[in-house]
Design an enzyme around this catalytic site. Structure first.
Site, PDB file in Angstrom:
ATOM      1  N   ARG A 230       1.011  -1.238  -0.078  1.00 51.14           N
ATOM      2  CA  ARG A 230      -0.286   0.128   0.119  1.00 51.14           C
ATOM      3  C   ARG A 230       0.791   1.057   0.095  1.00 51.14           C
ATOM      4  O   ARG A 230       2.072   1.431   0.574  1.00 51.14           O
ATOM      5  CB  ARG A 230      -0.980   0.019   1.145  1.00 51.14           C
ATOM      6  N   ASP A 254       4.694  -0.313  -7.205  1.00 51.15           N
ATOM      7  CA  ASP A 254       3.025  -0.717  -7.724  1.00 51.15           C
ATOM      8  C   ASP A 254       1.928   0.156  -7.040  1.00 51.15           C
ATOM      9  O   ASP A 254       0.932   0.001  -7.496  1.00 51.15           O
ATOM     10  CB  ASP A 254       2.762  -2.345  -7.600  1.00 51.15           C
ATOM     11  N   GLU A 259      -2.435   7.493  -5.002  1.00 56.56           N
ATOM     12  CA  GLU A 259      -2.758   6.921  -6.088  1.00 56.56           C
ATOM     13  C   GLU A 259      -4.407   7.093  -6.280  1.00 56.56           C
ATOM     14  O   GLU A 259      -4.683   6.921  -7.487  1.00 56.56           O
ATOM     15  CB  GLU A 259      -2.672   5.430  -6.184  1.00 56.56           C
ATOM     16  N   HIS A 291      -0.829  -0.365  -9.696  1.00 58.80           N
ATOM     17  CA  HIS A 291      -1.335  -1.061  -8.642  1.00 58.80           C
ATOM     18  C   HIS A 291      -2.074  -2.444  -9.448  1.00 58.80           C
ATOM     19  O   HIS A 291      -3.273  -2.594  -9.518  1.00 58.80           O
ATOM     20  CB  HIS A 291      -2.568  -0.441  -8.070  1.00 58.80           C
TER      21      HIS A 291
HETATM   22  P1  NAI Z   1      -1.164 -11.624   5.049  1.00 59.35           P
HETATM   23  O1  NAI Z   1      -2.201 -11.008   5.892  1.00 59.35           O
HETATM   24  O2  NAI Z   1      -1.286 -12.871   4.551  1.00 59.35           O
HETATM   25  O3  NAI Z   1       0.289 -10.949   5.624  1.00 59.35           O
HETATM   26  C1  NAI Z   1       0.671  -9.920   6.123  1.00 59.35           C
HETATM   27  C2  NAI Z   1       1.665  -9.876   6.970  1.00 59.35           C
HETATM   28  O4  NAI Z   1       2.173  -8.654   7.515  1.00 59.35           O
HETATM   29  C3  NAI Z   1       1.316 -10.812   8.031  1.00 59.35           C
HETATM   30  O5  NAI Z   1       2.559 -11.832   8.474  1.00 59.35           O
HETATM   31  C4  NAI Z   1       1.612  -9.860   9.366  1.00 59.35           C
HETATM   32  O6  NAI Z   1       1.870 -10.402  10.580  1.00 59.35           O
HETATM   33  C5  NAI Z   1       2.468  -8.899   8.881  1.00 59.35           C
HETATM   34  N1  NAI Z   1       2.227  -7.793   9.776  1.00 59.35           N
HETATM   35  C6  NAI Z   1       1.071  -6.872  10.103  1.00 59.35           C
HETATM   36  N2  NAI Z   1       1.448  -6.036  10.754  1.00 59.35           N
HETATM   37  C7  NAI Z   1       2.829  -5.709  10.654  1.00 59.35           C
HETATM   38  C8  NAI Z   1       3.751  -4.627  11.046  1.00 59.35           C
HETATM   39  N3  NAI Z   1       3.415  -3.745  11.622  1.00 59.35           N
HETATM   40  N4  NAI Z   1       4.992  -4.911  10.576  1.00 59.35           N
HETATM   41  C9  NAI Z   1       5.596  -6.136  10.151  1.00 59.35           C
HETATM   42  N5  NAI Z   1       4.651  -6.990   9.521  1.00 59.35           N
HETATM   43  C10 NAI Z   1       3.455  -6.761   9.882  1.00 59.35           C
HETATM   44  O7  NAI Z   1      -1.356 -10.429   3.710  1.00 59.35           O
HETATM   45  P2  NAI Z   1      -0.975 -10.794   2.243  1.00 59.35           P
HETATM   46  O8  NAI Z   1      -2.100 -11.606   1.485  1.00 59.35           O
HETATM   47  O9  NAI Z   1       0.454 -11.311   2.356  1.00 59.35           O
HETATM   48  O10 NAI Z   1      -0.895  -9.275   1.718  1.00 59.35           O
HETATM   49  C11 NAI Z   1      -0.250  -8.299   2.124  1.00 59.35           C
HETATM   50  C12 NAI Z   1      -0.518  -6.854   1.547  1.00 59.35           C
HETATM   51  O11 NAI Z   1      -0.487  -6.937   0.108  1.00 59.35           O
HETATM   52  C13 NAI Z   1      -2.086  -6.675   1.760  1.00 59.35           C
HETATM   53  O12 NAI Z   1      -2.226  -6.105   2.964  1.00 59.35           O
HETATM   54  C14 NAI Z   1      -2.407  -5.719   0.644  1.00 59.35           C
HETATM   55  O13 NAI Z   1      -2.083  -4.158   1.253  1.00 59.35           O
HETATM   56  C15 NAI Z   1      -1.055  -5.991  -0.395  1.00 59.35           C
HETATM   57  N6  NAI Z   1      -1.793  -6.508  -1.535  1.00 59.35           N
HETATM   58  C16 NAI Z   1      -1.378  -5.719  -2.729  1.00 59.35           C
HETATM   59  C17 NAI Z   1      -1.824  -6.010  -4.226  1.00 59.35           C
HETATM   60  C18 NAI Z   1      -1.438  -5.658  -5.306  1.00 59.35           C
HETATM   61  O14 NAI Z   1      -2.028  -5.674  -6.355  1.00 59.35           O
HETATM   62  N7  NAI Z   1      -0.249  -4.833  -5.246  1.00 59.35           N
HETATM   63  C19 NAI Z   1      -2.846  -7.141  -3.983  1.00 59.35           C
HETATM   64  C20 NAI Z   1      -3.177  -7.974  -2.844  1.00 59.35           C
HETATM   65  C21 NAI Z   1      -2.471  -7.593  -1.726  1.00 59.35           C
END
Ligand code: NAI
Length: 315
Positions: A230, A254, A259, A291
């Protein structure tokens, strides 16, 4: 049930079309983003389906509730754009927690390779029959240290790819997910030791501007930063400053803090009013994509399937 699909593009219409009318659910597509100005479009619908740049704040939720909407179905994983606390007890919120972590992880690596091997420059040169290699020198990823912040689904998939490239993988996560091929370190240690830093944690109050002036100063000179998570994880003005000072070697973005009104739209015939974005795009060591990490056939199909399932589950 009638569902108003906001911020819909041709690929949304295509991926949701197999579900049109199925299980008594009808989708009506609106190009407009859902926000305070457009929420009236949701009148008469039983629910709304939204994406990353729709702004579902308390006002919008109040209106949706008044109109009788019972569900806000996100077509994405991140939900920082929905006031979930306010929605509680009023209207159900559903998301697609995992649709293809590989889509985003592979996009992160695609951007990194593009940046370090200057593919974006080489592509333009050879199209103009310019076969000179001057200025295209890159570096090997093999043996380099990558720091991954957030090792959930996408961060873990990115770690797998980096391990495949023979890189040393460091990670920081508030809830580590120990595995033998990842070394967890403190955030500061990750900043100080990494040649490449990739962000894969969600946006929250805690992670807002995680990459700020102090963090950037700790990083190695020449570090490459990748953000497919994000935009607001990075204080973009500070990033621009450090890119200009040549301390930061490159950025693969990305996502971008501002955005909302820009990405996903064709602005090619307009003057770019966002000076920070224009500055970033002007730099040869910055790659910006709109994105699109999620944009693979597999991910779109999984998003549509889970979104339909989420709405159906409400019955
Ligand atoms: P997920 O929930 O599987 O993993 C997120 C990880 O971040 C978890 O291991 C969590 O413990 C960790 N985390 C949470 N707060 C934290 C902090 N303060 N410091 C360090 N680590 C922390 O989520 P996933 O599926 O891996 O997605 C991650 C992010 O990717 C989403 O939140 C979304 O913002 C972004 N995303 C971007 C996309 C794109 O098209 N560019 C598409 C899908 C997701």
């Amino acid at each position: 049930m009638n569902i108003a699909v906001f911020d819909s593009k041709s690929y949304d219409v295509e991926s949701l079309s197999p579900y049109q009318g199925k299980d008594g659910i009808n989708y009506k597509f609106f190009e407009a983003k859902l926000n305070e100005d457009t929420v009236t479009l949701a009148k008469g619908f039983d629910g709304v389906c939204v994406f990353v740049n729709d702004n579902v704040n308390a006002y919008v939720i109040t209106k949706l509730y008044e109109y009788g909407c019972r569900i806000i179905a996100l077509r994405c994983a991140g939900f920082n754009n929905v006031d979930v606390d306010y929605a509680r007890g009023r209207i159900a919120v559903a998301r697609v927690p995992a649709y293809s972590p590989h889509a985003v992880a592979e996009h992160a690596m695609a951007m990194l390779l593009t940046s370090v091997r200057r593919i974006h420059k080489a592509y333009i040169r050879t199209r103009d029959y310019n076969f000179s290699l001057n200025g295209l020198t890159g570096f090997d990823l093999y043996g380099k240290t990558v720091g991954i912040i957030g090792t959930g689904r996408i961060g873990s998939a990115f770690a797998d790819i980096c391990n495949g490239f023979g890189m040393n993988v460091l990670a920081y996560d508030s809830v580590p997910n120990p595995r033998p091929d990842i070394k967890y370190v403190t955030k500061d240690e990750l900043f100080e030791r990494s040649d490449i830093i990739s962000l894969h944690c969600p946006l929250s109050e805690e992670t807002h501007h995680l990459i700020n002036a102090e963090a950037l100063c700790r990083m190695k000179k020449g570090v490459i930063i990748i953000n497919t998570s994000r935009g607001a994880l990075i204080d973009t003005e500070c990033l621009v400053k450090e890119l200009l000072s040549r301390r930061i070697g490159g950025a693969c973005l990305d996502v971008y803090e501002e955005e909302g009104d820009i990405f996903y739209e064709d602005k090619s015939g307009h003057i770019m009013n966002d000076e920070v974005l224009a500055r970033l795009i002007s730099m040869p060591n910055v790659i910006v994509t709109s994105h699109q990490g999620f944009l693979t056939k597999e991910a779109l199909s999984n998003i549509a399937q889970t979104t339909h399932f989420n709405i159906k589950s409400l019955e």
